[in-house]
Design a protein around this motif. Structure first.
Motif, PDB file in Angstrom:
ATOM      1  N   GLU A 244     -39.696  78.675  65.924  1.00  0.00           N
ATOM      2  CA  GLU A 244     -39.972  79.101  65.091  1.00  0.00           C
ATOM      3  C   GLU A 244     -40.120  79.097  64.150  1.00  0.00           C
ATOM      4  O   GLU A 244     -40.278  80.107  62.893  1.00  0.00           O
ATOM      5  CB  GLU A 244     -38.245  79.080  64.376  1.00  0.00           C
ATOM      6  CG  GLU A 244     -37.463  79.225  66.128  1.00  0.00           C
ATOM      7  CD  GLU A 244     -35.682  78.750  65.136  1.00  0.00           C
ATOM      8  OE1 GLU A 244     -34.514  79.581  66.122  1.00  0.00           O
ATOM      9  OE2 GLU A 244     -35.155  78.461  64.787  1.00  0.00           O
ATOM     10  N   ARG A 245     -40.893  78.372  63.127  1.00  0.00           N
ATOM     11  CA  ARG A 245     -41.052  77.200  61.865  1.00  0.00           C
ATOM     12  C   ARG A 245     -43.028  78.277  61.925  1.00  0.00           C
ATOM     13  O   ARG A 245     -42.779  78.560  60.824  1.00  0.00           O
ATOM     14  CB  ARG A 245     -41.548  76.171  61.932  1.00  0.00           C
ATOM     15  CG  ARG A 245     -40.480  75.231  61.056  1.00  0.00           C
ATOM     16  CD  ARG A 245     -40.256  74.523  60.630  1.00  0.00           C
ATOM     17  NE  ARG A 245     -38.630  73.193  60.682  1.00  0.00           N
ATOM     18  CZ  ARG A 245     -37.874  72.542  61.757  1.00  0.00           C
ATOM     19  NH1 ARG A 245     -39.172  71.644  62.725  1.00  0.00           N
ATOM     20  NH2 ARG A 245     -36.756  71.808  61.752  1.00  0.00           N
ATOM     21  N   ILE A 251     -34.640  81.858  66.788  1.00  0.00           N
ATOM     22  CA  ILE A 251     -34.245  82.052  68.409  1.00  0.00           C
ATOM     23  C   ILE A 251     -32.696  81.367  69.256  1.00  0.00           C
ATOM     24  O   ILE A 251     -32.263  80.554  68.343  1.00  0.00           O
ATOM     25  CB  ILE A 251     -35.377  80.601  69.531  1.00  0.00           C
ATOM     26  CG1 ILE A 251     -36.332  81.235  69.082  1.00  0.00           C
ATOM     27  CG2 ILE A 251     -34.513  80.415  70.831  1.00  0.00           C
ATOM     28  CD1 ILE A 251     -37.553  80.364  70.062  1.00  0.00           C
ATOM     29  N   LYS A 252     -32.055  81.903  70.232  1.00  0.00           N
ATOM     30  CA  LYS A 252     -30.910  82.048  70.915  1.00  0.00           C
ATOM     31  C   LYS A 252     -31.332  81.226  72.143  1.00  0.00           C
ATOM     32  O   LYS A 252     -31.212  82.171  72.880  1.00  0.00           O
ATOM     33  CB  LYS A 252     -29.804  83.055  70.386  1.00  0.00           C
ATOM     34  CG  LYS A 252     -28.512  82.258  71.793  1.00  0.00           C
ATOM     35  CD  LYS A 252     -27.949  83.865  71.315  1.00  0.00           C
ATOM     36  CE  LYS A 252     -25.716  83.829  71.920  1.00  0.00           C
ATOM     37  NZ  LYS A 252     -24.785  84.616  72.252  1.00  0.00           N
ATOM     38  N   ILE A 285     -36.516  85.762  78.893  1.00  0.00           N
ATOM     39  CA  ILE A 285     -37.166  86.559  77.475  1.00  0.00           C
ATOM     40  C   ILE A 285     -36.482  86.971  76.837  1.00  0.00           C
ATOM     41  O   ILE A 285     -36.909  88.598  77.542  1.00  0.00           O
ATOM     42  CB  ILE A 285     -38.256  86.063  77.464  1.00  0.00           C
ATOM     43  CG1 ILE A 285     -38.752  84.275  77.703  1.00  0.00           C
ATOM     44  CG2 ILE A 285     -38.742  86.030  75.592  1.00  0.00           C
ATOM     45  CD1 ILE A 285     -40.806  84.328  77.279  1.00  0.00           C
ATOM     46  N   GLU A 286     -35.909  87.841  76.575  1.00  0.00           N
ATOM     47  CA  GLU A 286     -35.532  89.018  75.474  1.00  0.00           C
ATOM     48  C   GLU A 286     -35.340  89.002  73.943  1.00  0.00           C
ATOM     49  O   GLU A 286     -35.387  88.064  73.322  1.00  0.00           O
ATOM     50  CB  GLU A 286     -33.865  88.821  76.184  1.00  0.00           C
ATOM     51  CG  GLU A 286     -33.229  88.943  77.611  1.00  0.00           C
ATOM     52  CD  GLU A 286     -32.500  89.438  77.276  1.00  0.00           C
ATOM     53  OE1 GLU A 286     -31.576  89.489  76.595  1.00  0.00           O
ATOM     54  OE2 GLU A 286     -31.919  89.208  78.901  1.00  0.00           O
ATOM     55  N   SER A 291     -36.057  88.549  66.640  1.00  0.00           N
ATOM     56  CA  SER A 291     -34.852  87.357  67.424  1.00  0.00           C
ATOM     57  C   SER A 291     -35.080  86.996  69.027  1.00  0.00           C
ATOM     58  O   SER A 291     -35.299  89.017  69.581  1.00  0.00           O
ATOM     59  CB  SER A 291     -33.207  88.204  67.844  1.00  0.00           C
ATOM     60  OG  SER A 291     -32.708  87.710  65.949  1.00  0.00           O
ATOM     61  N   ILE A 292     -35.022  86.124  69.078  1.00  0.00           N
ATOM     62  CA  ILE A 292     -35.599  85.959  70.968  1.00  0.00           C
ATOM     63  C   ILE A 292     -33.836  85.166  71.797  1.00  0.00           C
ATOM     64  O   ILE A 292     -33.727  84.498  71.419  1.00  0.00           O
ATOM     65  CB  ILE A 292     -36.586  84.593  70.766  1.00  0.00           C
ATOM     66  CG1 ILE A 292     -38.035  85.365  70.662  1.00  0.00           C
ATOM     67  CG2 ILE A 292     -36.668  84.725  72.666  1.00  0.00           C
ATOM     68  CD1 ILE A 292     -39.001  84.836  70.360  1.00  0.00           C
ATOM     69  N   THR A 293     -34.161  85.775  72.785  1.00  0.00           N
ATOM     70  CA  THR A 293     -33.004  84.870  73.370  1.00  0.00           C
ATOM     71  C   THR A 293     -33.944  84.559  74.608  1.00  0.00           C
ATOM     72  O   THR A 293     -34.279  84.945  75.248  1.00  0.00           O
ATOM     73  CB  THR A 293     -31.254  86.033  73.903  1.00  0.00           C
ATOM     74  OG1 THR A 293     -30.981  86.764  72.308  1.00  0.00           O
ATOM     75  CG2 THR A 293     -30.814  85.076  75.078  1.00  0.00           C
TER      76      THR A 293
END
Length: 298
Positions: A244-245, A251-252, A285-286, A291-293
């Motif tokens: 994320e950094r 990320i979820k 990956i979505e 935003s990434i799930t």
């Protein structure tokens, strides 16, 4: 007495509108305004000296104290002096420190006065003394150090410190995660009541306030690469935070984030980096905007 009363209220920031008009028209306002101006201008002096500048302010205060009319009492002079001492102390602290920070996905190099070099990784900062460089650094985040030989060099973080004479090493100080890897020479890591000397290939690792035993990796130790983050048997939640950094995403994770990860991801290709993390776990990956799930494939 009325003038002293107004000065006291001015110091306490309690003047009414009418009192402020009267005070602004007084000689005391001009005197105190001049002191404030001196304080602000001192900030921009390249050869700023705290003691010399305060001495000038003190002389003005003493001069005002012994004026013929003795408008300001000794106790009030003391209070004014205390305020300006605090002001100079705060100003000196701010101007005597140099801080270099990086944003998400950004790295930068800081060349130090002793020719040592610091490569500051994403979402990190280092702070050093602007004057009288003493080879002490405060670190938040991650940085790689190439230290010239000389007197003791100290990197201080929130929970630990690293002391060296001349070497190459990397330090990560994130929330609930501290890591030092020695690439060359020796470093002394101090964490709470624990101290450990690291040689090339040694790592000192603390996760969630617990020291993690690690083995020497000298045989597999390659040159430090600021374009890649590497992990060995680390909970995937820490890997995702680092991702994320570097890529400015959120990320979820819909899976067990305490599962261990060994591998790496690069910093200049988000898709390739994400696959490096997700393929070993068979994750789906979505992505929607930033935003990434992540979830397990059925």
């Amino acid at each position: 007495m009325e003038k002293e009363y107004l000065i006291k209220k001015w110091l306490d920031n309690e003047l009414t509108s009418e009192e402020e008009i009267a005070f602004n028209a007084s000689e005391n306002f001009l005197f105190l305004k001049g002191l404030t101006k001196d304080l602000k201008e001192a900030k921009f002096k390249s050869n700023f000296n705290e003691e010399q500048e305060y001495s000038k302010i003190k002389d003005k205060l003493e001069l005002k104290k012994v004026t013929k009319n003795k408008i300001i009492s000794l106790s009030l002079i003391t209070k004014i002096a205390a305020i300006f001492v605090i002001g100079f102390s705060s100003l000196f602290y701010i101007t005597s420190k140099k801080e270099v920070s990086t944003l998400i996905g950004e790295t930068t190099v800081l060349n130090l006065p002793d020719n040592s070099k610091v490569t500051i990784n994403a979402s990190s900062s280092v702070q050093i003394k602007r004057f009288n460089w003493n080879r002490n650094i405060i670190l938040k985040g991650e940085a790689y150090f190439e230290v010239e030989k000389g007197k003791k060099f100290v990197v201080a973080t929130k929970d630990a410190s690293v002391k060296v004479l001349g070497t190459k090493f990397n330090v990560i100080a994130r929330d609930n995660y501290f890591e030092t890897i020695c690439y060359e020479g020796r470093v002394l890591v101090s964490y709470k009541n624990s101290k450990k000397v690291l040689h090339a290939g040694d790592k000192f690792l603390v996760i969630d306030s617990k020291i993690i035993e690690t083995s020497n990796t000298k045989k597999n130790l390659s040159k430090w690469n600021g374009n890649k983050s590497s992990f060995k048997n680390i909970a995937i939640k820490h890997v995702l935070k680092e991702f994320e950094r570097h890529y400015n995403v959120k990320i979820k994770a819909n899976f067990n984030v305490d599962e261990k990860f060994t591998g790496s991801f690069i910093h200049d290709n988000e898709n390739v980096a994400l696959k490096s993390i997700t393929l070993p776990f068979n994750l789906k990956i979505e992505k929607i905007n930033n935003s990434i799930t992540l979830s397990k494939n059925d």
